[in-house]
Design a protein around this motif. Structure first.
Motif, PDB file in Angstrom:
ATOM      1  N   GLN A   1       0.755  -1.283  -0.107  1.00  0.00           N
ATOM      2  CA  GLN A   1       0.005  -0.196  -0.079  1.00  0.00           C
ATOM      3  C   GLN A   1       0.898   1.379  -0.124  1.00  0.00           C
ATOM      4  O   GLN A   1       2.112   1.081   0.130  1.00  0.00           O
ATOM      5  CB  GLN A   1      -0.768   0.164   1.247  1.00  0.00           C
ATOM      6  N   ARG A   2       0.359   2.313  -0.246  1.00  0.00           N
ATOM      7  CA  ARG A   2       1.207   3.570  -0.236  1.00  0.00           C
ATOM      8  C   ARG A   2       1.593   4.006   1.113  1.00  0.00           C
ATOM      9  O   ARG A   2       2.628   4.311   1.276  1.00  0.00           O
ATOM     10  CB  ARG A   2       0.007   4.478  -0.769  1.00  0.00           C
ATOM     11  N   THR A   3       0.772   3.511   2.091  1.00  0.00           N
ATOM     12  CA  THR A   3       1.225   3.804   3.501  1.00  0.00           C
ATOM     13  C   THR A   3       2.443   2.676   3.929  1.00  0.00           C
ATOM     14  O   THR A   3       2.958   2.986   5.031  1.00  0.00           O
ATOM     15  CB  THR A   3       0.047   3.392   4.578  1.00  0.00           C
ATOM     16  N   ASP A   4       2.617   1.680   2.962  1.00  0.00           N
ATOM     17  CA  ASP A   4       3.733   0.964   3.408  1.00  0.00           C
ATOM     18  C   ASP A   4       5.195   1.253   3.024  1.00  0.00           C
ATOM     19  O   ASP A   4       6.017   0.617   3.300  1.00  0.00           O
ATOM     20  CB  ASP A   4       3.616  -0.582   2.937  1.00  0.00           C
ATOM     21  N   VAL A   5       5.042   2.383   2.205  1.00  0.00           N
ATOM     22  CA  VAL A   5       6.425   3.003   1.706  1.00  0.00           C
ATOM     23  C   VAL A   5       6.413   4.523   1.918  1.00  0.00           C
ATOM     24  O   VAL A   5       5.607   5.329   2.562  1.00  0.00           O
ATOM     25  CB  VAL A   5       6.377   2.902   0.075  1.00  0.00           C
ATOM     26  N   TYR A   6       7.555   5.028   1.633  1.00  0.00           N
ATOM     27  CA  TYR A   6       7.601   6.488   1.977  1.00  0.00           C
ATOM     28  C   TYR A   6       8.061   7.142   0.613  1.00  0.00           C
ATOM     29  O   TYR A   6       8.740   6.491  -0.205  1.00  0.00           O
ATOM     30  CB  TYR A   6       8.991   6.778   2.974  1.00  0.00           C
ATOM     31  N   LEU A   7       7.539   8.171   0.276  1.00  0.00           N
ATOM     32  CA  LEU A   7       7.883   8.648  -0.933  1.00  0.00           C
ATOM     33  C   LEU A   7       8.311  10.177  -1.144  1.00  0.00           C
ATOM     34  O   LEU A   7       7.738  10.908  -0.409  1.00  0.00           O
ATOM     35  CB  LEU A   7       6.546   8.942  -1.733  1.00  0.00           C
TER      36      LEU A   7
END
Ligand code: URA
Length: 226
Positions: free
Chosen positions: A107-113
């Protein structure tokens, strides 16, 4: 003490910095160095006036996702939607990026962008090598403070800047390298940029191959593969 760096190298090409740009680079280095938390860094980048991109941008686009995630993805620069919303990868390429992540159960919340430069270049042009060099201390400190296990470099600009090479994304993609940040070697893999994949959908199969390499790395860390 900082040494004045008159001709930083991007890949194999040298770019002369004007005295104003040299001062901006020194200020960026000092400001990045003095930042002790991500919040502090975000504030200092917002206050920084040494990069001309800031004067035409609506927002300083710092990051999205979860700081401290194992994976940090780094793109090139905010586009129009990102500039309007103040967040990276929220436009069309961000939507495709979400799907790419979902394809490997992230998920997007599993990574940092984040991005190489925090301000939208006018008219969505590419950031110039000098703009990138002036902003480099910020993204390097950002990586250091976010402390990811590994990096995904989205597109040629991000890959060339952080790997300090002039090789093209087609030769870099899908190959693990490492980047030294503050004395720590961080594994990094270049991936085709989602904006490129929107223009060239037939290349998605290459991105898929590379995404599987990222998944494999995560699985190994999770202990679900030997
Ligand atoms: N492209 C990028 O490289 N970064 C963004 O945040 C959006 C589009």
């Amino acid at each position: 003490m900082h040494v004045r760096d008159k001709s930083p190298q991007l890949g194999k090409t040298k770019y002369a910095l004007s005295p104003t740009d040299q001062d901006a680079l020194l200020n960026a280095r000092e400001s990045a160095h003095d930042s002790v938390t991500l919040k502090d860094l975000q504030q200092r980048i917002s206050d920084f006036t040494g990069c001309n991109l800031k004067s035409t941008a609506l927002s300083t686009v710092f990051s999205d996702g979860t700081p401290g995630s194992r994976v940090m993805l780094i793109g090139e620069a905010p586009g129009r939607e990102e500039d309007e919303q103040g967040l990276p990868f929220v436009g069309r390429s961000g939507q495709l990026l979400n799907k790419m992540l979902a394809s490997i159960n992230l998920q997007r919340t599993d990574v940092y962008l984040s991005n190489i430069v925090p301000w939208r270049p006018p008219g969505n042009r590419a950031p110039t090598p000098i703009e990138i060099e002036i902003c480099r201390p910020f993204i390097e400190r950002h990586i250091e403070l976010a402390h990811p296990k590994f990096l995904v470099l989205l597109g040629g600009s991000s890959a060339k800047t952080l790997l300090k090479t002039s090789n093209g994304i087609m030769s870099l993609r899908g190959k693990w390298r490492s980047i030294e940040i503050a004395g720590r070697l961080i594994p990094a893999i270049p991936l085709l940029h989602p904006a490129y994949l929107l223009r060239q959908p037939s290349q998605k199969r290459l991105a898929w191959q590379d995404l599987l390499k990222i998944k494999k790395n995560l699985d190994i860390e999770d202990g679900s593969q030997t």
